[in-house]
Design an enzyme around this catalytic site. Structure first.
Site, PDB file in Angstrom:
ATOM      1  N   ARG A 120      46.801  24.125  37.162  1.00  0.00           N
ATOM      2  CA  ARG A 120      46.603  22.678  37.386  1.00  0.00           C
ATOM      3  C   ARG A 120      46.906  22.229  38.806  1.00  0.00           C
ATOM      4  NH1 ARG A 120      48.815  22.735  32.142  1.00  0.00           N
ATOM      5  NH2 ARG A 120      47.145  22.458  30.622  1.00  0.00           N
ATOM      6  N   LYS A 142      37.377  17.940  49.685  1.00  0.00           N
ATOM      7  CA  LYS A 142      36.270  18.220  48.764  1.00  0.00           C
ATOM      8  C   LYS A 142      36.214  19.730  48.574  1.00  0.00           C
ATOM      9  CE  LYS A 142      32.910  14.495  49.299  1.00  0.00           C
ATOM     10  NZ  LYS A 142      31.546  14.173  49.770  1.00  0.00           N
ATOM     11  N   GLU A 184      26.670  19.051  62.056  1.00  0.00           N
ATOM     12  CA  GLU A 184      27.650  18.095  61.500  1.00  0.00           C
ATOM     13  C   GLU A 184      28.193  17.186  62.607  1.00  0.00           C
ATOM     14  OE1 GLU A 184      28.574  17.256  58.445  1.00  0.00           O
ATOM     15  OE2 GLU A 184      28.105  18.965  57.151  1.00  0.00           O
ATOM     16  N   LYS A 220      36.614  11.266  60.705  1.00  0.00           N
ATOM     17  CA  LYS A 220      36.620  11.629  59.285  1.00  0.00           C
ATOM     18  C   LYS A 220      37.960  11.264  58.649  1.00  0.00           C
ATOM     19  CE  LYS A 220      35.508  14.842  55.730  1.00  0.00           C
ATOM     20  NZ  LYS A 220      34.846  16.026  55.251  1.00  0.00           N
ATOM     21  N   GLU A 230      35.798   8.976  47.422  1.00  0.00           N
ATOM     22  CA  GLU A 230      34.381   8.639  47.622  1.00  0.00           C
ATOM     23  C   GLU A 230      33.878   7.588  46.631  1.00  0.00           C
ATOM     24  OE1 GLU A 230      31.465  11.722  49.227  1.00  0.00           O
ATOM     25  OE2 GLU A 230      30.593  11.276  47.289  1.00  0.00           O
ATOM     26  N   ARG A 234      33.265   6.394  51.933  1.00  0.00           N
ATOM     27  CA  ARG A 234      33.136   7.816  52.292  1.00  0.00           C
ATOM     28  C   ARG A 234      31.715   8.337  52.127  1.00  0.00           C
ATOM     29  NH1 ARG A 234      37.233  12.781  50.634  1.00  0.00           N
ATOM     30  NH2 ARG A 234      35.993  14.420  51.613  1.00  0.00           N
ATOM     31  N   ASN A 238      27.788  11.461  53.899  1.00  0.00           N
ATOM     32  CA  ASN A 238      26.739  12.288  53.297  1.00  0.00           C
ATOM     33  C   ASN A 238      25.389  12.099  53.989  1.00  0.00           C
ATOM     34  OD1 ASN A 238      28.557  13.284  51.405  1.00  0.00           O
ATOM     35  ND2 ASN A 238      28.206  11.542  50.042  1.00  0.00           N
ATOM     36  N   HIS A 241      22.596  14.675  53.749  1.00  0.00           N
ATOM     37  CA  HIS A 241      23.015  15.724  52.813  1.00  0.00           C
ATOM     38  C   HIS A 241      22.168  15.805  51.534  1.00  0.00           C
ATOM     39  CE1 HIS A 241      26.304  16.326  55.506  1.00  0.00           C
ATOM     40  NE2 HIS A 241      26.917  17.183  54.704  1.00  0.00           N
ATOM     41  N   HIS A 245      20.785  19.327  51.115  1.00  0.00           N
ATOM     42  CA  HIS A 245      21.143  20.230  50.010  1.00  0.00           C
ATOM     43  C   HIS A 245      19.884  20.734  49.290  1.00  0.00           C
ATOM     44  CE1 HIS A 245      25.551  18.640  49.446  1.00  0.00           C
ATOM     45  NE2 HIS A 245      25.393  19.373  50.522  1.00  0.00           N
ATOM     46  N   HIS A 257      23.708  25.459  55.767  1.00  0.00           N
ATOM     47  CA  HIS A 257      24.016  24.062  55.472  1.00  0.00           C
ATOM     48  C   HIS A 257      23.679  23.148  56.665  1.00  0.00           C
ATOM     49  CE1 HIS A 257      26.038  20.575  53.850  1.00  0.00           C
ATOM     50  NE2 HIS A 257      26.830  20.517  54.903  1.00  0.00           N
TER      51      HIS A 257
HETATM   52  N1  GLY Z   1      31.295  16.288  53.716  1.00  0.00           N
HETATM   53  C1  GLY Z   1      31.398  14.918  53.405  1.00  0.00           C
HETATM   54  C2  GLY Z   1      32.757  14.517  52.918  1.00  0.00           C
HETATM   55  O1  GLY Z   1      33.715  15.251  53.057  1.00  0.00           O
HETATM   56  O2  GLY Z   1      32.879  13.458  52.365  1.00  0.00           O
END
Ligand code: GLY
Length: 356
Positions: A120, A142, A184, A220, A230, A234, A238, A241, A245, A257
């Protein structure tokens, strides 16, 4: 050395500098008492840095375990995750132990997810060795693996206790890997800084990475500190993305990526410009920056293929999907659109279909 704080529920620091790998044990000991540390890395990265990392942890009185896997996005799956969790259990790791993710985005995402769910949740630190991991995936908690249906579909928010980015490690990256990471950085420039876009376009692969990573991580960290899970703000991160993706998945993860999101940002910017949402000339500036790194601005897939693949993206909510749209360089917004309209957006921004 720069030290940037991420003010999440459990705050932590991102340390950015040079020659930090030999100090990894000492920096870890400042935030975690000596325990068993499992260093997780792909076989390529381990060849470069494992010995130094291992010796550094030993000097600071940590006991060491190692787990290595085959490099590449195709290792970021449930099977590898299960093997890793079994390895941890068989080696009697416990809640006071720690994981160290040594490598790029695949390593960080896989190791972070294992840390999130083993017993956990146990502590982990990120040691990014690629630009992509340094500016994005190692910060913000993430963690995920891919499912056959799509990228990052199984995962958790689980913050590291520390991120140590040694910019000296970028010297061993192939040009394509550096470029993929630069995508990025271009994303962050499109979100907040025309000056950064200009600098990336002018300097290309000769950019001052330590400075650029500091700028991107600071931004960030601000966003993640205000919206860890998010729920709104946040989502802006993206940008590019959803379609990116889709490109990655359609290529069987042959396309990196960073290359995928370069295509995704280009398509969505051209579409936003054609719809009159975005200042004219923005896509030209974006494409100039991407071309400075030899990054693609279109793919060989049709709008229909991209829209179908994008619908597996986890950012889908009911019959809507959130797109991040540029208004001009340095300013983007999130907008919910109906799923059935995604194909039209992509069609509008397609550009030439090119297979690389
Ligand atoms: N890669 C986007 C984020 O970490 O929210």
């Amino acid at each position: 050395m720069q030290s940037i704080e991420v003010k999440t529920e459990r705050p932590y620091k991102v340390k950015i500098g040079r020659e930090l790998i030999p100090r990894i044990g000492e920096l870890s000991a400042e935030i975690h008492s000596p325990c068993t540390v499992l260093i997780i890395s792909d076989k390529n990265t381990a060849g470069f840095y494992m010995k130094e990392v291992l010796e550094s942890f030993e000097r600071s009185k940590f006991s060491i375990l190692q787990y290595l896997f085959e490099p590449g996005e195709n290792s970021k799956n449930m099977k590898e995750l299960t093997n890793l969790l079994d390895f941890m259990a068989q080696n009697a790791m416990g809640r006071s132990d720690m994981i160290a993710a040594l490598g790029g985005g695949v390593t960080g995402d896989l190791a972070g997810f294992a840390a999130a769910i083993f017993q956990r949740g146990i502590a982990y630190i990120q040691i990014p060795t690629t630009i992509l991991a340094a500016v994005d995936s190692s910060v913000g908690g993430k963690t995920a693996v891919n499912l056959p249906a799509g990228k990052n579909l199984a995962g958790a928010f689980w913050q590291p206790e520390l991120v140590v980015c040694d910019c000296h490690t970028f010297r061993t990256l192939a040009r394509e890997e550096l470029s993929a990471g630069a995508a990025e950085c271009v994303k962050y420039a499109m979100l907040r800084s025309p000056e950064l876009l200009f600098s990336l376009t002018e300097s290309g692969l000769n950019s001052d990475w330590e400075d650029i990573i500091g700028q991107c991580v600071s931004y960030k960290a601000q966003i993640v500190s205000r919206d860890e899970y998010e729920q709104g703000l946040r989502m802006i991160l993206n940008f590019g993305h959803t379609i990116g993706h889709a490109v990655e998945r359609l290529s069987g993860y042959r396309i990196r990526h960073g290359e995928g999101i370069a295509v995704g940002m280009s398509i969505i910017t051209r579409a936003a410009e054609k719809k009159g949402i975005c200042e004219s000339g923005t896509s030209q500036k974006l494409e100039a920056a991407l071309k400075a790194f030899n990054l693609p601005t279109s793919s060989c897939y049709s709008a229909e293929q991209l829209a179908d693949a994008a619908l597996y993206d986890k950012k889908r909510r009911g019959d809507k999907i959130t797109l991040v749209l540029p208004i001009k360089v340095g300013n983007c917004l999130s907008k919910d659109i109906y799923i059935q309209d995604l194909g039209e957006w992509i069609e509008l921004g397609m550009g030439d279909r090119l297979c690389r």
